[in-house]
Design an enzyme around this catalytic site. Structure first.
Site, PDB file in Angstrom:
ATOM      1  N   SER A 118      20.455  -0.717   9.359  1.00  0.00           N
ATOM      2  CA  SER A 118      20.613   0.704   9.653  1.00  0.00           C
ATOM      3  C   SER A 118      22.053   1.189   9.561  1.00  0.00           C
ATOM      4  O   SER A 118      22.286   2.362   9.251  1.00  0.00           O
ATOM      5  CB  SER A 118      20.072   1.013  11.054  1.00  0.00           C
ATOM      6  OG  SER A 118      18.690   0.812  11.129  1.00  0.00           O
ATOM      7  N   HIS A 334       9.790  -2.961  15.354  1.00  0.00           N
ATOM      8  CA  HIS A 334      10.318  -4.307  15.582  1.00  0.00           C
ATOM      9  C   HIS A 334       9.468  -5.063  16.606  1.00  0.00           C
ATOM     10  O   HIS A 334       9.289  -6.280  16.492  1.00  0.00           O
ATOM     11  CB  HIS A 334      11.758  -4.241  16.084  1.00  0.00           C
ATOM     12  CG  HIS A 334      12.785  -4.032  15.008  1.00  0.00           C
ATOM     13  ND1 HIS A 334      12.875  -4.835  13.897  1.00  0.00           N
ATOM     14  CD2 HIS A 334      13.774  -3.106  14.883  1.00  0.00           C
ATOM     15  CE1 HIS A 334      13.865  -4.426  13.131  1.00  0.00           C
ATOM     16  NE2 HIS A 334      14.432  -3.365  13.690  1.00  0.00           N
ATOM     17  N   HIS A 465      12.961  -5.388   9.009  1.00  0.00           N
ATOM     18  CA  HIS A 465      12.931  -4.293   8.043  1.00  0.00           C
ATOM     19  C   HIS A 465      12.332  -4.806   6.736  1.00  0.00           C
ATOM     20  O   HIS A 465      12.160  -6.003   6.534  1.00  0.00           O
ATOM     21  CB  HIS A 465      14.346  -3.790   7.754  1.00  0.00           C
ATOM     22  CG  HIS A 465      15.065  -3.270   8.953  1.00  0.00           C
ATOM     23  ND1 HIS A 465      16.405  -2.952   8.937  1.00  0.00           N
ATOM     24  CD2 HIS A 465      14.640  -3.005  10.218  1.00  0.00           C
ATOM     25  CE1 HIS A 465      16.782  -2.514  10.122  1.00  0.00           C
ATOM     26  NE2 HIS A 465      15.722  -2.542  10.915  1.00  0.00           N
TER      27      HIS A 465
END
Length: 502
Positions: A118, A334, A465
């Site tokens: 991120s 997550h 991710h």
């Protein structure tokens, strides 16, 4: 020869126009012409044809980021939101999925990472260049965790550019305000993890919390709101319901308020804020991240913070830049918990609708996107209206709704619509130095429980991710530039074009 070519082209154009007119005039003669699918399709084409590029200079820019809300997660959000409204779900349209919004696909990889983090994805949107994994707003020659490579590699942020244009800047997040995505608006650091401290001997930068305070004092940030209060207070000190963790003893909240910054830490102090634009605003509502929307109590929603930020920033006649993050969409992914992923996604959609309602398309560029996707997956040949959180139901022979019978895998057991390729919900169980096991049986009631963790394949404590594309949706000045498949850093360049257009 030129004259003949011109005549030929004109003739071809006439033939094409005649053909189009013929097709249109006979469309209603088709047997499917009365179908809502057909008439809705015609209406969609008309709406798209009516769009005209907005070439005004943007006074304001609002970027709304649902962290981890890639194309797949957004698909689940669309269905969940629709089913909450009593629909089957698939036909639902989220606030940013209307023809008013232009859209494109965005490639999210980092300089050195196929699957992104991120920090550099948010940094790419705020500086116009891709960055290295786990770092924020430093050039490609900087190295992770190496303070000596910071000097000379700092990148200029969009917030710094618009501050130079006398615009105001705000940042809102349901994550810690020092977390990767919000920090990309104001921070430059060799590690996204240096939220309240830097390594000994690091004299080229201060921690991210101090960078936020420095930005507020310098006037680069005027409005900041999110979680993460512990990084602004000394260890074991309590203030405004927050408990600090800073080892250096600094009280950054006290420093801020002494300098004229307004401070809020709960619903009551949030409601009491002066939004006239006369004093900067700092809101910190949890020691760490803000609560999931499903559990929220005693603190404002993302839509409420969005409204406060726009009302405050709109007092600047020169305009503003505002980044809004639904940070906990990412965290629930997550965790492998689809329910909280999607309830926070709905809260994000409400924030988008709020921002749209409070602004004017003529002078405000609204961008809706995600920084990356997750390892989320969708199972089976499910019938219409299968609960997006529940079991995959069979396709009915008649009507539209599913037949109510769970589909079974080769092991004879049902499976959920949503699964993850890895995560805490792995069906594999550790046995000594090995993993083995069989999928547990599952009922619809168990699957739709808010605390249920969707089944996953590869065992991991935290789901990861993925590197696939995300979407970007935009309306307002120069939104039409979002088209095709773009690199993530292009988002910055559209923003910059919009605010500097002649």
């Amino acid at each position: 020869m030129l004259h003949r070519t011109k005549i030929a082209l004109t003739g071809a154009s006439l033939i094409a126009l005649s053909t189009a007119a013929f097709a249109e005039s006979h469309a209603m003669d088709l047997p499917q012409a009365s179908s809502p699918w057909f008439t809705d399709g015609q209406a969609a084409v008309e709406a798209l044809m009516a769009r005209q590029p907005n070439l005004n200079r943007a006074k304001n820019v609002i970027v709304l980021v649902a962290d981890g809300n890639g194309v797949g997660t957004n698909y689940a959000l669309r269905l969940f939101d629709g089913q909450q409204k009593g629909m089957m779900g698939e036909e639902n349209v989220l606030p940013y999925e209307t023809p008013e919004f232009y859209n494109a696909l965005i490639k999210t990889y980092n300089i050195n990472a196929q699957t992104p983090d991120s920090a550099p994805t948010a940094g790419a949107m705020n500086t116009g260049v891709k960055q290295r994994f786990n770092m924020i707003n430093l050039g490609g020659d900087a190295l992770i965790d190496d303070c000596s490579t910071v000097a000379g590699n700092e990148l200029t942020t969009f917030s710094e550019i618009v501050t130079g244009m006398d615009k105001s800047v705000g940042v809102v997040s349901t994550a810690r305000i020092t977390h990767a995505t919000p920090a990309a608006v104001y921070a430059k650091t060799a590690s996204r993890d240096w939220e309240d401290s830097v390594p000994e001997g690091c004299d080229s930068q201060v921690d991210i919390a101090q960078q936020l305070m420095n930005a507020m004092q310098a006037g680069t940030i005027d409005f900041a709101m999110g979680g993460g209060g512990r990084f602004f207070l000394p260890a074991d000190m309590e203030m405004g319901g927050l408990k600090g963790s800073r080892a250096d003893g600094l009280n950054l909240i006290e420093t801020a308020t002494a300098g004229g910054v307004q401070f809020a830490s709960d619903d009551e102090s949030f409601a009491a804020l002066d939004l006239s634009g006369t004093a900067p605003v700092l809101g910190l509502f949890e020691d760490s991240h803000m609560q999931y929307e499903a559990d929220r109590s005693g603190e404002p929603s993302l839509a409420e913070m969005t409204k406060a930020a726009i009302n405050y920033l709109s007092t600047n006649e020169n305009g503003y830049y505002l980044e809004i993050e639904a940070g906990r969409v990412d965290h629930a992914n997550h965790d492998g918990n689809a329910y909280r992923t999607l309830t926070d996604g709905v809260a994000f959609a409400e924030a988008v609708a709020m921002a749209d309602a409070l602004t004017n398309d003529e002078d405000t560029l609204i961008i809706v996107t995600a920084d990356h996707e997750h390892a989320i997956a969708f199972n089976g040949y499910c019938g219409r209206g299968s609960d997006i959180l529940g079991l995959c139901m069979g396709v009915a022979d008649t009507g539209e709704m599913n037949n109510g019978e769970p589909l079974l895998a080769a092991d004879g057991k049902p499976y959920t619509v949503i699964g993850y390729l890895n995560g805490a919900g792995s069906v594999l169980v550790e046995n000594g130095n090995d993993f083995s096991g069989a999928r547990p049986d599952l009922t619809q009631e168990e699957a739709i429980d808010p605390d249920y963790l969707q089944q996953a394949l590869i065992p991991m404590s935290s789901e990861t991710h993925s590197g696939e594309d995300v979407a970007v949706y935009a309306k307002g000045p120069y939104a039409h530039l979002f088209d095709g498949t773009l690199e993530q850093n292009v988002i910055f360049h559209v923003m910059h074009k919009a605010v500097t257009a002649e």
